[in-house]
Write a protein that holds these residues in place. Sequence first.
Motif, PDB file in Angstrom:
ATOM      1  N   ALA A  34      -5.323   3.685  17.837  1.00 32.70           N
ATOM      2  CA  ALA A  34      -6.596   3.485  17.145  1.00 32.70           C
ATOM      3  C   ALA A  34      -6.372   2.924  15.740  1.00 32.70           C
ATOM      4  O   ALA A  34      -7.084   2.017  15.291  1.00 32.70           O
ATOM      5  N   LEU A  35      -5.361   3.449  15.043  1.00 33.17           N
ATOM      6  CA  LEU A  35      -5.082   2.955  13.697  1.00 33.17           C
ATOM      7  C   LEU A  35      -4.669   1.486  13.718  1.00 33.17           C
ATOM      8  O   LEU A  35      -5.127   0.680  12.901  1.00 33.17           O
ATOM      9  N   ARG A  41      -8.637  -5.130  13.062  1.00 35.52           N
ATOM     10  CA  ARG A  41     -10.012  -5.556  12.757  1.00 35.52           C
ATOM     11  C   ARG A  41     -10.203  -5.793  11.258  1.00 35.52           C
ATOM     12  O   ARG A  41     -10.888  -6.731  10.845  1.00 35.52           O
ATOM     13  N   LEU A  42      -9.587  -4.924  10.455  1.00 33.10           N
ATOM     14  CA  LEU A  42      -9.688  -5.098   9.009  1.00 33.10           C
ATOM     15  C   LEU A  42      -9.021  -6.405   8.572  1.00 33.10           C
ATOM     16  O   LEU A  42      -9.536  -7.112   7.706  1.00 33.10           O
ATOM     17  N   CYS A  43      -7.889  -6.720   9.189  1.00 34.37           N
ATOM     18  CA  CYS A  43      -7.221  -7.987   8.886  1.00 34.37           C
ATOM     19  C   CYS A  43      -8.130  -9.164   9.232  1.00 34.37           C
ATOM     20  O   CYS A  43      -8.248 -10.128   8.465  1.00 34.37           O
ATOM     21  N   ILE A 120     -15.029   2.679   6.958  1.00 37.23           N
ATOM     22  CA  ILE A 120     -15.444   4.068   7.188  1.00 37.23           C
ATOM     23  C   ILE A 120     -14.752   4.634   8.422  1.00 37.23           C
ATOM     24  O   ILE A 120     -14.277   5.781   8.436  1.00 37.23           O
ATOM     25  N   THR A 121     -14.674   3.847   9.493  1.00 38.52           N
ATOM     26  CA  THR A 121     -14.016   4.306  10.718  1.00 38.52           C
ATOM     27  C   THR A 121     -12.529   4.546  10.465  1.00 38.52           C
ATOM     28  O   THR A 121     -11.953   5.539  10.930  1.00 38.52           O
ATOM     29  N   LEU A 122     -11.894   3.630   9.747  1.00 41.39           N
ATOM     30  CA  LEU A 122     -10.483   3.776   9.444  1.00 41.39           C
ATOM     31  C   LEU A 122     -10.226   5.022   8.598  1.00 41.39           C
ATOM     32  O   LEU A 122      -9.271   5.770   8.836  1.00 41.39           O
ATOM     33  N   ARG A 127      -8.255  10.607   7.797  1.00 47.33           N
ATOM     34  CA  ARG A 127      -8.556  11.968   7.351  1.00 47.33           C
ATOM     35  C   ARG A 127      -7.971  13.015   8.292  1.00 47.33           C
ATOM     36  O   ARG A 127      -7.810  14.187   7.918  1.00 47.33           O
ATOM     37  N   ARG A 128      -7.627  12.639   9.511  1.00 50.28           N
ATOM     38  CA  ARG A 128      -7.017  13.598  10.437  1.00 50.28           C
ATOM     39  C   ARG A 128      -5.686  14.120   9.908  1.00 50.28           C
ATOM     40  O   ARG A 128      -5.224  15.180  10.314  1.00 50.28           O
TER      41      ARG A 128
END
Length: 457
Positions: A34-35, A41-43, A120-122, A127-128
């Motif tokens: 997921a990361l 996607r951020l890239c 926000i999703t990242l 935060r986990r």
Amino acid sequence: MTTATDPDHWRKKYFDSLDKLESEKLQFRAIETALKRLVGRLCTAAIGLAPQLDQQIRNLQALIRREATAEELERLTPALTEAIGALDPPIGAAPGAAHEPIDTAHEATVEDSRLRPILITLLAELRRDGELAQQVDTLESKLAGPLSSAQLPDVLALLTELVGQRIQRIEGAKQEIESLLSHMVGKLDEIGKFVAEQHHSQSQSQANSDTLNTQLVGEIKAMGETVESSGDLQQIRQQVRRRLDTIDRHLQEFRQREATFVAANRARSEQMRSRIFELEAEAKRLHTQLQDERRLSTIDALTRIPNRLAYEKRIEEELHRWRRFKQPTCLAVWDVDHFKRINDTYGHRAGDRVLQVVAECFAGRIRNTDFVARYGGEEFVMILPGTQLADATQLSEKMRLAIAEIGFHFRGSPVSITVSSGVTALLPEDSAEVAFDRADQALYRAKQSGRNRCVTA
């Protein structure tokens, strides 16, 4: 009956432990996947800001595609940070002199529709990791307001660093679990070997008993034949004495063999008992560690109340219970008013302390059956089972007033704290997302209406 030293009992017990470890390993892999997907996607969202940055982003995408190690990602970080820093205009230069002017209207559209949801999703994934929570909070505070082009390089640089740390920690955890699995398999092999040796010893002992029985029967039979065939009493005595001596020799040899087997079995049993104690201690330590990690993964590091992950688990349980028993249940979403202003005026330490004070007030005023969690940033969420909407609204008003009356000071300066909330009741067609969105919309209306109030939906 199964005993504490029954190999099958221990085999089942430790295979269960291995299954749990494998499940944890799969969870780590899912988080890592997921990361990497979110970084990709951020890239994609950041492509086009500058040629130098585009090149480093493509390098990062290539590393992610070929499953690069944490060390390779770490080596890329300085070049990526430099490329992001190059987006800032030189000191004394006119805004926009370092690169082509950007259409601010288009920039705002890109931020709202693409960048912010990805960020926000990242952050929710990062935060986990409890050790990254404080850095995630710092980054979330920067995202509380509109994200300007001047802030974007710092945000991307910090995100890159956090993702690298997270991937490195996941790799370390995977290696630790693999080491534990290998250790457990080795211990199980020892148990299997012990069981095989015990079976061999039992078979050998049975063979010794059969041999002794055959020898005794043969000697007694020969003794009887000698008595019947011999007419001389003296000769019979000598023959019987020799046969008895032979029988005594056979018994002594049998006892020696049995004593050897007993000593060997005792030594193996003591060794296996010691191994079992080691395994039991290792299993207890591992079980305690897994319990602690599972507990910490659902506790917010700053406020020490449940976090968003804990809320997501609890709301699904409450929805299931609500559909089954139909008891009224309400959801309240809270937000600290003007939190960014507090951070900007008094610093992030003051902001952290405000969040702690608000969390303490919430946790101290809810019932045992209620639930409160920090959802993210300055936002909290509350589940109120067995509560009608009117009662939930009244309870929210009391909490809002209690927080407004807190006499909070930071370094001698009074800091005003107020909160707003949106309250809603669960409906038959609700999912967790739908119910939260409805309460969040009510919170938005409370903010638009002047803050420091509760609005129902």
